[in-house]
Design an enzyme around this catalytic site. Sequence first.
Site, mmCIF file in Angstrom:
data_model
loop_
_atom_site.group_PDB
_atom_site.id
_atom_site.type_symbol
_atom_site.label_atom_id
_atom_site.label_comp_id
_atom_site.label_asym_id
_atom_site.label_seq_id
_atom_site.Cartn_x
_atom_site.Cartn_y
_atom_site.Cartn_z
ATOM 1 N N ASN A 59 0.808 -1.213 0.000
ATOM 2 C CA ASN A 59 0.000 0.000 0.000
ATOM 3 C C ASN A 59 0.845 1.269 0.000
ATOM 4 O OD1 ASN A 59 -2.757 0.690 -0.229
ATOM 5 N ND2 ASN A 59 -2.730 1.550 1.826
ATOM 6 N N ARG A 60 2.128 1.116 -0.345
ATOM 7 C CA ARG A 60 3.020 2.258 -0.608
ATOM 8 C C ARG A 60 3.668 2.095 -1.977
ATOM 9 N NH1 ARG A 60 0.742 3.089 3.428
ATOM 10 N NH2 ARG A 60 1.450 4.030 5.381
ATOM 11 N N HIS A 69 -8.975 -2.480 5.438
ATOM 12 C CA HIS A 69 -7.781 -2.671 6.258
ATOM 13 C C HIS A 69 -8.210 -2.773 7.711
ATOM 14 C CE1 HIS A 69 -4.779 -0.864 3.230
ATOM 15 N NE2 HIS A 69 -5.967 -0.778 2.660
ATOM 16 N N TYR A 128 -6.534 -1.024 11.413
ATOM 17 C CA TYR A 128 -7.721 -0.878 12.228
ATOM 18 C C TYR A 128 -7.975 0.605 12.420
ATOM 19 C CZ TYR A 128 -4.050 -0.136 15.682
ATOM 20 O OH TYR A 128 -2.932 0.343 16.330
ATOM 21 N N GLU A 156 -11.091 1.292 7.335
ATOM 22 C CA GLU A 156 -10.311 0.757 8.448
ATOM 23 C C GLU A 156 -11.310 0.152 9.428
ATOM 24 O OE1 GLU A 156 -7.111 0.700 8.646
ATOM 25 O OE2 GLU A 156 -6.366 2.232 7.254
#
Length: 459
Positions: A296-297, A349, A351, A424
């Site tokens: 996710n980067r 995702h 949290y 999240e």
Amino acid sequence: MKTSRDRRKCNFSRSTATTLKSPSTVLFILVTVITYRTYALDFNEENDQFIANTGNEKKLFAPTTNVNDATRYLDVNASPIHYDGTQLWRIYNITNYIDENLIPLADVLEYKFGGNVWKANVKFLDVSITKDHLKGARQFLKQNHMPVEILNENVQKLIDDEAAMGVNLTSSDFGKRTRKSTASGMHFKDYHDLDTIYSFMREIRGKYPNICRLYSIGKTVEGRDLKVLSPATVTFILYKLLANWTDQPDYIRHKTWYIMPVMNPDGYEYSRRENRLWRKNRSPSTHEQCYGVDLNRNFDIGWESYGSSTHPCSDTYRGHSPASELETQAVVKFLTKRKFNLHSYLTFHSYGQLMVYPWAYRAVKVKDANILQRVANTAVQRIAKKTRQNYRAAVTYEVLGIAGGGSDDWCRAALGTPYVYTVELRDRGHYGFILPPDQILETALEGYIIVDTVAQAIN
């Protein structure tokens, strides 16, 4: 659209996806970073070197004759990493440190004190610190006037309790009946391994051949398929959509759904077998000690901006170039082919209990932010009414800070997808990535409410 647990993630070469076919609009549900991986990373000041422990070291693998053998890429000499005495901290006043020192606090805690960053936003930082580094890290934070709240005294106990609860729940009468109800063994009382998830996807494909297809969109570096069709929250969404398909409202049936439950199969399996807190994929790097890229980067959007690392040992290592990873390439290729009909992209995702939308890579809102905010507000209100859990709807950078390379930002910028959200899921920090199995069902229901709300908005 995307998912959740351990909130915890797909590699490329040839992966699989599930499609629910109906007219026009396309929605993509993706499970991305679900489990977080942790490792101890020490900084040797004398030699100016980073030293990683076994959780991030390269290892010798035992090949088998079957490329899909789940044991092929296990370290034959490895044993699961334990976190006895590791504490989970929430640190406040973090922006002052960044402003004064021009370096993210997360990097210092990771490199100098072996910390694992669980959650970073504009207000606080959640990080686990191993037993050997507690005294030094506490002294460092005190000197820099950053108060610490201890969220958990022993991360290993969280992990052990989670596993024990899963066993107890699936041994109950309800759990037994649930397991028998599906040939794959899928149920929603525990977290499942990759084989069970993929078996469930094949089972769904077999039960609904007229409306459902299973795609393999790539392979991981360890040879695992990337499948699009359904860990916990996303498989539940798939189940809910199909169980009563003919009775579903038009705004559900008149759309094509692509569901990818696991974007990071290699990392997911590694987190189950060796390191419960592993986050990245398992691709080798130029650094001889370190594995993995934070997927996710890794997308080509603000890739070089703040919020990611250039060091291969870091949890947030962005890779050697944009879209360098097979998993990223697979998703990009799959979605680009469908860009003209792609109306929504949801990624789940853990949290934090958030429903956020672009942008994340820069401190600007998208032009139609008022529409995205309104839909998100509706979803969080429905969740509060149904499960009494409070989620927050907001633009990403305002609550999570700046971070480039995300799949959500890429999907919006490169493909022009209107309804893009990152979800999240539970909780807000007490359990973090180690959410107890008895919360799976309600958490999954919250994810489904979001999916249903977005589908109505598109309609």
